[in-house]
Design a protein around this motif. Structure first.
Motif, short mmCIF file in Angstrom:
data_model
loop_
_atom_site.label_atom_id
_atom_site.label_comp_id
_atom_site.label_asym_id
_atom_site.label_seq_id
_atom_site.Cartn_x
_atom_site.Cartn_y
_atom_site.Cartn_z
N TRP A 1 2.51 -7.97 15.31
CA TRP A 1 2.09 -8.30 14.05
C TRP A 1 2.73 -8.03 12.61
CZ3 TRP A 1 1.61 -3.64 16.64
CH2 TRP A 1 1.44 -2.40 15.63
N LYS A 2 2.21 -8.55 11.51
CA LYS A 2 2.69 -8.28 10.23
C LYS A 2 1.47 -7.79 9.27
CE LYS A 2 3.45 -13.28 9.05
NZ LYS A 2 4.47 -13.99 8.56
N ASN A 3 2.02 -7.17 8.41
CA ASN A 3 0.74 -6.77 7.38
C ASN A 3 0.47 -7.83 6.53
OD1 ASN A 3 1.14 -4.11 8.37
ND2 ASN A 3 2.68 -3.36 6.82
N LYS A 4 -0.86 -7.95 6.19
CA LYS A 4 -1.37 -8.89 5.18
C LYS A 4 -0.96 -8.40 3.86
CE LYS A 4 -5.13 -10.48 7.97
NZ LYS A 4 -6.38 -10.91 8.25
N SER B 1 -3.32 -7.83 1.66
CA SER B 1 -4.43 -6.92 1.52
C SER B 1 -4.05 -5.33 1.71
CB SER B 1 -5.59 -7.32 2.17
OG SER B 1 -5.42 -7.35 3.33
N GLU B 2 -3.07 -5.11 2.53
CA GLU B 2 -2.67 -3.88 2.98
C GLU B 2 -1.81 -3.19 1.90
OE1 GLU B 2 -0.43 -1.46 6.69
OE2 GLU B 2 -1.72 -3.09 7.03
N LYS C 1 -8.26 -6.36 9.36
CA LYS C 1 -8.40 -6.61 8.09
C LYS C 1 -7.19 -6.55 7.02
CE LYS C 1 -10.57 -3.99 5.21
NZ LYS C 1 -11.92 -2.76 4.77
N LYS D 1 -2.41 -9.34 10.35
CA LYS D 1 -2.46 -10.68 11.05
C LYS D 1 -1.37 -10.68 12.39
CE LYS D 1 -1.18 -15.47 10.63
NZ LYS D 1 -0.72 -16.63 9.97
#
Length: 218
Positions: A9-12, A14-15, A84, A87
């Motif tokens: 994954w990678k951070n959105k 929003s994080e 949330k 991704k």
């Protein structure tokens, strides 16, 4: 039947834009999920930072005693708000082959590097059964001082046929193995993708990572 689980994954955004309360609350709930996973018999091999080698940021690998335990923890992570802020892609496979000859070495050593190797066959291996193909891979990994755990069958869950988790003490060990993979690829006809990461000691919310590293603020 045992299962292997891998999330990449990678951070959105929003994080990184979350406030401090979001960070504290989400981190606490995610850690509770990991404690529950441990209680259910899931072995988590930590967080692997792959920012330097991929357009993704992290991967994790779990050994699961059954599919039901995995379902429970993933459901709890969703409720905790994990997805949330990230991704992610998830891969689940059933145990196909145990690299038992080298597993003892992994227990003895605190290995700092981990890789996830995906293999996709262009055609069925005419001259090899699955276990024979795994034995060929095992010899190459052993020759390059790499420590695999299991080979998992991803079919019919995804495009790849197999995935493996491989540990090492130094990066150089992967170089010889990848050279061997290229040779095997020509002989047996398959595609592969490998993610190599540095193990991190604990989960870090993206906001904290950004605040602790000046270059990440840009």
């Amino acid at each position: 039947m045992k299962f292997g689980f891998c999330a990449i994954w990678k951070n959105k955004l929003s994080e990184y834009h979350a406030n401090k309360n979001d960070e504290i609350d989400t981190t606490l709930k995610i850690n509770e999920c990991f404690h529950k996973a441990n209680d259910l018999g899931i072995k988590i091999y930590g967080l692997h930072n792959i920012r330097w080698s991929s357009d993704n940021q992290y991967f994790t690998y779990w050994e699961c005693p059954n599919y039901e335990a995995l379902e429970i923890v993933i459901s709890d992570l969703e409720k905790a708000g994990d997805f949330k802020f990230a991704k992610s892609k998830h891969y689940v496979g059933n145990e196909l082959y145990s690299f038992s000859s080298v597993r003892k070495e992994a227990i003895k050593n605190n290995l700092l590097l981990g890789s996830i190797l995906f293999i996709g066959l262009k055609k069925r291996l005419a001259n090899f059964q699955d276990d024979e193909f795994c034995e060929v891979l095992e010899k190459s990994m052993s020759d390059n001082n790499l420590i695999p755990n299991y080979c998992y069958n991803l079919k019919p869950f995804g495009l790849w046929n197999y995935f493996l988790y491989i540990q090492s003490s130094i990066f150089e060990n992967y170089e010889g193995f990848i050279e061997n993979l290229e040779e095997l690829k020509l002989v047996h006809g398959f595609n592969y993708k490998i993610y190599t990461g540095v193990k991190e000691s604990k989960f870090r919310f993206g906001r904290s990572y950004q605040m602790e590293n000046e270059w990440a603020k840009k």
